[in-house]
Scaffold this active site. Structure first.
Site: not given
Ligand code: DER
Length: 222
Positions: A27, A95, A102
């Site tokens: 987010s 998470g 990543e």
């Protein structure tokens, strides 16, 4: 949201014409990708590589040109979030379930900027459960071996089913409570057959931007 957004947009403004940019997941990275899309519409000339199918789709919708790894020598700058960041700039990530891509993108990047809100800045890692990507075959045994390291491993589910990563693997969220030696734990976990990688990012972050709810930002240097 404001704190994450202000940190992410500050990071996106470091991007210069001609760069190859790694797009994080989650987010906070979402806001960086939105800002990059806006700058591309204003004429910024970059190419990007995403760290998840979700970020790849978002970047495509925003008109950000993307490259496959086959066409990339190195990545100039990657912007990504984190679940926890300690004073040595060690991170817990994963998470959002994207830790493997990543970490691959971060390892190929000349510079990794981490964008967080203040809740992610901790003195010691481990309050957030450490995500570990494991292959489905024998995952029950893999989780038992993870438990022997002193954690409670919980197989991640989503909508009542076992969560599956973009790479077809599972995630074990390992509740350690606190991690005294993240470098050693990172190595020991990855020696367990069946683990693919884990959410400890050791000595990878170069720059951390912390956003606050009043719209201010703080830049941490290692
Ligand atoms: O999954 C990940 O690694 C994400 O970057 C996560 O660490 C941060 O997610 P957030 O920006 O939604 O808090």
């Amino acid at each position: 949201m404001e704190a994450k957004k202000v940190a992410a947009e500050k990071a996106a403004d470091f991007i210069q014409d001609g760069m190859i940019v790694g797009l994080g997941t989650g987010s906070t990275a979402y806001w960086a990708i939105q800002r990059i899309g806006a700058r591309v519409r204003e004429g910024l000339k970059i190419k990007a590589i995403a760290t998840s199918q979700a970020s790849e789709e978002l970047a495509r919708e925003l008109g950000i040109q993307q490259l496959p790894f086959a066409e990339i020598e190195t990545i100039d700058l990657t912007i990504d979030g984190a679940d926890e960041a300690d004073p040595a700039f060690h991170l817990i990530k994963g998470g959002g379930g994207a830790l493997l891509r990543e970490k691959i993108v971060a390892a190929a990047s000349k510079k990794l900027i981490i964008v967080v809100d203040e809740s992610k800045v901790v003195d010691k890692l481990g309050r957030f459960p450490l995500p570990v990507e494991v292959v489905p075959f024998g995952h029950e045994m893999t989780l038992r071996k993870l438990e022997q390291l002193g954690c409670k491993p919980v197989l991640r589910t989503a909508e009542g089913k076992t969560f599956v990563t973009d790479n077809g693997n599972y995630i074990a969220d390992c509740h350690f409570g606190r991690i005294d030696d993240p470098e050693q734990l990172h190595t020991v976990i990855n020696l367990i057959p069946g683990t693919v990688d884990n959410g400890l990012f050791i000595q990878m972050a170069d720059h951390i931007i912390v956003g606050y709810h009043d719209g201010s930002v703080r830049e941490l240097e290692k």
